[in-house]
Design an enzyme around this catalytic site. Structure first.
Site, PDB file in Angstrom:
ATOM      1  CB  THR A  94      36.688 -25.694 -67.579  1.00  0.00           C
ATOM      2  OG1 THR A  94      37.962 -26.254 -67.836  1.00  0.00           O
ATOM      3  CG2 THR A  94      36.090 -26.312 -66.322  1.00  0.00           C
ATOM      4  CE  LYS A 169      39.485 -28.097 -65.702  1.00  0.00           C
ATOM      5  NZ  LYS A 169      40.892 -27.893 -65.808  1.00  0.00           N
ATOM      6  CE  LYS A 244      35.141 -21.865 -65.928  1.00  0.00           C
ATOM      7  NZ  LYS A 244      35.545 -21.923 -67.325  1.00  0.00           N
TER       8      LYS A 244
END
Ligand code: NAD
Length: 293
Positions: A94, A169, A244
């Site tokens: 990711t 995502k 994150k």
């Protein structure tokens, strides 16, 4: 059978690599952690002593790394220079859309097909081979990758051109981060109102408050036996990684000029929990932080 070079066999990459071995593929793994390499070696993967060694001769290179900086470093330092003609590259990490697009572009300039294919479903999904995969890249790369994606994931969606998987995502995890903070706050409020946690779960899991953070990953021990709350908030999905992802979404929203103030508030909760020592704990552990605030 394909020869697969798998870079990054941590919490997610490890079980994904093991599923590829189980499906009969010849997997050569590389990671900076010997402990993580030992785990996949026990399950039949070959261990490389360098990233380049894992890439040389591979039909497919799969990466599952912490962040964009690691992805850039691994592709530009090792993968591009050592991959054979026709090697398909799939980055499942990711990372931010811009880095993803830059790596795609560099791959295309060197004649390689590449996909960004970040995943959702956590360590449980990686182990069971039931991840949802959000894929960005050309139709040709997607068609070629399908048999491999079908081993590591149950659902795969071709979201569009390069970086589209990362965009999906990021939006998905922004929803997840907000939802978990709302579920955690609701359980803390229930506690202070004298409402039993199991009763709230019984109601909301069949009512309009229902969401994945509640029914699959309940932040209080009891209602969902497999959730990290029953295991001292051992990840799972670490708070540092959730933070994150929230920050990736905030950065993207800023550059797109979109107001995501609810996400900003949720990100502050993860940030404050992380600073208080929760960075290595599962993200559902924010309930402990909210309770203490
Ligand atoms: P992790 O830290 O467990 O694994 C990452 C691995 O990459 C580590 O073993 C590390 O040693 C290795 N690594 C780092 N730099 C390297 C390099 N230069 N060369 C070789 N290996 C290197 O992290 P994870 O939980 O497996 O997450 C990996 C990615 O998947 C992240 O981008 C994360 O956001 C994403 N993700 C995680 C989850 C989850 O539930 N853990 C769910 C979905 C997506």
């Amino acid at each position: 059978m394909s020869k697969i070079g798998f870079i990054g066999v941590g919490n997610m990459g490890g079980p994904m690599a093991c599923n590829l071995v189980k499906a009969g593929h010849d997997v050569t793994a590389f990671d900076l952690s010997q402990t993580n390499l030992d785990v996949v070696a026990d399950r039949g993967a070959t261990i490389a002593t360098s990233c380049s060694e894992a890439v040389i001769g591979a039909d497919i290179v799969l990466t599952m790394l912490p962040a964009g900086t690691h992805v850039k470093d691994v592709y530009f330092s090792d993968v591009f220079d050592n991959a054979s003609e026709g090697t398909l590259m799939i980055d499942c990490s990711t990372i931010d859309v811009n880095t993803s697009r830059a790596v795609h572009l560099a791959a295309a300039e060197r004649g390689f097909l590449m996909l960004d294919a970040p995943v959702s479903g956590g360590v449980g999904g990686a182990t069971a081979g039931t991840l949802t995969m959000m894929v960005g890249g050309t139709d040709a790369a997607y068609e070629q990758a399908k048999p491999i994606l079908e081993i590591v994931g149950k659902n795969k969606i071709h979201c569009g051109a390069s970086g589209a998987g990362q965009a999906a995502k990021m939006c998905n995890n922004m929803m997840l981060g907000i939802q978990m903070s709302s579920v955690a706050e609701a359980f803390v409020l229930a506690e202070s109102l004298g409402l039993n946690a199991q009763k709230l779960f019984d109601v909301s899991s069949t009512a309009s408050g229902q969401c994945w953070s509640l029914t699959n990953y309940c932040p209080v021990p009891g209602p969902v036996p497999a959730s990290p709350a029953n295991n001292d908030y051992k990840p799972g999905f670490a708070t540092a990684l959730m933070l994150k992802d929230m920050n990736l979404a905030l950065d993207a929203a800023k550059s797109a000029g979109v107001d995501v103030s609810v996400a900003e508030r949720a990100a502050k909760i993860y940030s404050s929990y992380s600073e208080a020592g929760g960075y290595g704990k599962d993200f559902s552990g924010i309930i402990e932080h909210i309770r203490e605030s």
